[in-house]
Scaffold this motif. Structure first.
Motif, PDB file in Angstrom:
ATOM      1  N   VAL A  63       0.866  -1.193   0.134  1.00  0.00           N
ATOM      2  CA  VAL A  63       0.209   0.205   0.079  1.00  0.00           C
ATOM      3  C   VAL A  63       0.814   1.161   0.029  1.00  0.00           C
ATOM      4  N   LEU A  64       1.984   1.526   0.707  1.00  0.00           N
ATOM      5  CA  LEU A  64       2.861   2.394   0.757  1.00  0.00           C
ATOM      6  C   LEU A  64       3.466   2.364  -0.499  1.00  0.00           C
ATOM      7  N   ILE A  65       4.029   1.477  -1.027  1.00  0.00           N
ATOM      8  CA  ILE A  65       4.657   1.636  -2.393  1.00  0.00           C
ATOM      9  C   ILE A  65       3.759   2.287  -3.328  1.00  0.00           C
ATOM     10  N   GLY A  66       2.493   1.629  -3.386  1.00  0.00           N
ATOM     11  CA  GLY A  66       1.282   2.291  -4.336  1.00  0.00           C
ATOM     12  C   GLY A  66       1.188   3.811  -4.177  1.00  0.00           C
ATOM     13  N   ILE A  67       1.109   4.232  -2.753  1.00  0.00           N
ATOM     14  CA  ILE A  67       1.074   5.542  -2.479  1.00  0.00           C
ATOM     15  C   ILE A  67       2.161   6.415  -2.891  1.00  0.00           C
ATOM     16  N   HIS A  68       3.319   5.936  -2.652  1.00  0.00           N
ATOM     17  CA  HIS A  68       4.628   6.826  -2.717  1.00  0.00           C
ATOM     18  C   HIS A  68       4.705   7.076  -4.172  1.00  0.00           C
ATOM     19  N   VAL A  69       4.496   5.868  -5.135  1.00  0.00           N
ATOM     20  CA  VAL A  69       4.534   6.106  -6.629  1.00  0.00           C
ATOM     21  C   VAL A  69       3.792   7.008  -7.093  1.00  0.00           C
ATOM     22  N   ALA A  70       2.539   6.836  -6.579  1.00  0.00           N
ATOM     23  CA  ALA A  70       1.319   7.831  -7.301  1.00  0.00           C
ATOM     24  C   ALA A  70       1.698   9.178  -6.547  1.00  0.00           C
ATOM     25  N   ALA A  71       2.139   9.350  -5.420  1.00  0.00           N
ATOM     26  CA  ALA A  71       2.538  10.829  -5.031  1.00  0.00           C
ATOM     27  C   ALA A  71       3.502  11.237  -5.957  1.00  0.00           C
ATOM     28  N   ALA A  72       4.753  10.546  -6.200  1.00  0.00           N
ATOM     29  CA  ALA A  72       6.001  10.905  -7.089  1.00  0.00           C
ATOM     30  C   ALA A  72       5.257  11.302  -8.303  1.00  0.00           C
ATOM     31  N   LEU A  73       4.564  10.660  -9.023  1.00  0.00           N
ATOM     32  CA  LEU A  73       3.977  10.749 -10.326  1.00  0.00           C
ATOM     33  C   LEU A  73       3.123  11.949 -10.133  1.00  0.00           C
ATOM     34  N   LEU A  74       2.176  12.333  -9.367  1.00  0.00           N
ATOM     35  CA  LEU A  74       1.519  13.515  -9.060  1.00  0.00           C
ATOM     36  C   LEU A  74       2.293  14.821  -9.003  1.00  0.00           C
ATOM     37  N   HIS A  75       3.342  14.562  -8.402  1.00  0.00           N
ATOM     38  CA  HIS A  75       4.481  15.743  -8.263  1.00  0.00           C
ATOM     39  C   HIS A  75       5.045  15.920  -9.723  1.00  0.00           C
ATOM     40  N   GLN A  76       5.359  14.845 -10.288  1.00  0.00           N
ATOM     41  CA  GLN A  76       6.008  15.332 -11.705  1.00  0.00           C
ATOM     42  C   GLN A  76       5.144  15.530 -12.687  1.00  0.00           C
ATOM     43  N   PHE A  77       3.968  14.984 -12.888  1.00  0.00           N
ATOM     44  CA  PHE A  77       3.139  15.524 -13.807  1.00  0.00           C
ATOM     45  C   PHE A  77       1.997  16.219 -13.728  1.00  0.00           C
ATOM     46  N   TYR A  78       1.626  16.560 -12.322  1.00  0.00           N
ATOM     47  CA  TYR A  78       0.197  17.398 -12.124  1.00  0.00           C
ATOM     48  C   TYR A  78       1.086  18.624 -11.628  1.00  0.00           C
ATOM     49  N   TRP A  79       1.612  18.663 -10.547  1.00  0.00           N
ATOM     50  CA  TRP A  79       2.168  19.754 -10.089  1.00  0.00           C
ATOM     51  C   TRP A  79       3.342  20.257 -10.564  1.00  0.00           C
ATOM     52  N   ARG A  80       3.875  19.557 -11.307  1.00  0.00           N
ATOM     53  CA  ARG A  80       5.417  19.707 -12.116  1.00  0.00           C
ATOM     54  C   ARG A  80       6.428  20.367 -10.880  1.00  0.00           C
ATOM     55  N   THR A  81       6.599  19.551 -10.007  1.00  0.00           N
ATOM     56  CA  THR A  81       7.685  19.889  -8.785  1.00  0.00           C
ATOM     57  C   THR A  81       8.717  19.086  -9.113  1.00  0.00           C
ATOM     58  N   ASP A  82       9.980  19.392  -8.299  1.00  0.00           N
ATOM     59  CA  ASP A  82      11.303  18.697  -8.646  1.00  0.00           C
ATOM     60  C   ASP A  82      11.645  17.255  -7.971  1.00  0.00           C
ATOM     61  N   VAL A  83      10.458  16.795  -7.206  1.00  0.00           N
ATOM     62  CA  VAL A  83      10.396  15.705  -6.252  1.00  0.00           C
ATOM     63  C   VAL A  83      11.190  14.646  -6.902  1.00  0.00           C
ATOM     64  N   MET A  84      10.910  14.411  -8.081  1.00  0.00           N
ATOM     65  CA  MET A  84      11.440  13.084  -8.552  1.00  0.00           C
ATOM     66  C   MET A  84      12.765  13.360  -8.920  1.00  0.00           C
ATOM     67  N   LYS A  85      13.160  14.557  -9.501  1.00  0.00           N
ATOM     68  CA  LYS A  85      14.438  14.874  -9.866  1.00  0.00           C
ATOM     69  C   LYS A  85      15.473  14.854  -8.635  1.00  0.00           C
ATOM     70  N   ARG A  86      14.882  15.105  -7.153  1.00  0.00           N
ATOM     71  CA  ARG A  86      15.711  15.222  -6.102  1.00  0.00           C
ATOM     72  C   ARG A  86      16.205  13.540  -5.758  1.00  0.00           C
ATOM     73  N   MET A  87      15.600  12.716  -6.142  1.00  0.00           N
ATOM     74  CA  MET A  87      15.662  11.267  -6.093  1.00  0.00           C
ATOM     75  C   MET A  87      16.564  10.398  -7.288  1.00  0.00           C
ATOM     76  N   THR A  88      16.501  11.227  -8.309  1.00  0.00           N
ATOM     77  CA  THR A  88      17.266  10.646  -9.467  1.00  0.00           C
ATOM     78  C   THR A  88      18.384  11.143  -9.834  1.00  0.00           C
ATOM     79  N   THR A  89      18.224  12.565 -10.418  1.00  0.00           N
ATOM     80  CA  THR A  89      19.663  13.207 -11.060  1.00  0.00           C
ATOM     81  C   THR A  89      20.192  14.130  -9.914  1.00  0.00           C
ATOM     82  N   GLY A  90      19.529  14.294  -9.091  1.00  0.00           N
ATOM     83  CA  GLY A  90      19.857  15.407  -7.846  1.00  0.00           C
ATOM     84  C   GLY A  90      19.708  16.553  -8.149  1.00  0.00           C
TER      85      GLY A  90
END
Length: 165
Positions: free
Chosen positions: A138-165
């Motif tokens: 459940v937490l993994i599902g929520i975590h992935v959904a939140a990361a995708l929401l940040h990336q594609f809906y809110w367009r924040t740098d949340v995913m970048k901070r854990m990928t390329t820095g």
């Protein structure tokens, strides 16, 4: 705790993605351990292949435990980025709660697995393979959904901070 960095450090990112792979492996390929446990509970002798399969699951779990300890130490020493500006307070709280739950599971899952496999604590093994496993999914599902929401809906740098820095 140090001032919040703008991204996770390279070691934090490597550990994160390494744990993703190891946790995913153990969640998806738990059948060997389940089969071993079923045979042992029935008083049957597992084959060498079944023992090897159970051992792989156990060793991966122990590796996860070691990485979790290292990850927690790095987080305490190096810190973690702040939530994106403008994130609603309820979502900031949800983020904090889910991260605390993840860290609790990073320790509870391997420790309960160790108790079940090496010390025969069957009740703890049932908790390990039941509610704790479900909570992890459940937490993994929520975590992935939140990361995708940040990336594609809110367009924040949340995913970048854990990928390329």
């Amino acid at each position: 705790m140090v001032d919040a960095p703008s991204a996770f450090s390279l070691p934090q990112r490597f550990i994160h993605w390494g744990m993703v792979l190891l946790i995913g492996f153990n969640l998806l390929f738990a059948d060997g351990m389940s089969r071993w446990g079923h045979l042992v509970r029935r008083g049957e002798t597992p084959t060498a292949d079944q023992v090897a399969s159970a051992n792989i699951h156990a060793y991966v779990g122990i590796a996860i435990l070691g990485l979790a300890a290292l990850r927690l130490m790095l987080r305490l020493v190096q810190g973690a980025p702040e939530e994106p500006p403008g994130e609603p307070p309820l979502l900031k709280l949800a983020s904090k709660v889910s991260h605390v739950a993840f860290y609790a599971l990073f320790f509870a899952m391997p420790l309960s697995g160790i108790a079940a496999y090496y010390f025969g604590a069957q009740a703890v093994g049932s908790i390990h393979s039941g509610p704790l496993k479900m909570l992890m999914w459940v937490l993994i599902g929520i975590h992935v959904a939140a990361a995708l929401l940040h990336q594609f809906y809110w367009r924040t740098d949340v995913m970048k901070r854990m990928t390329t820095g």
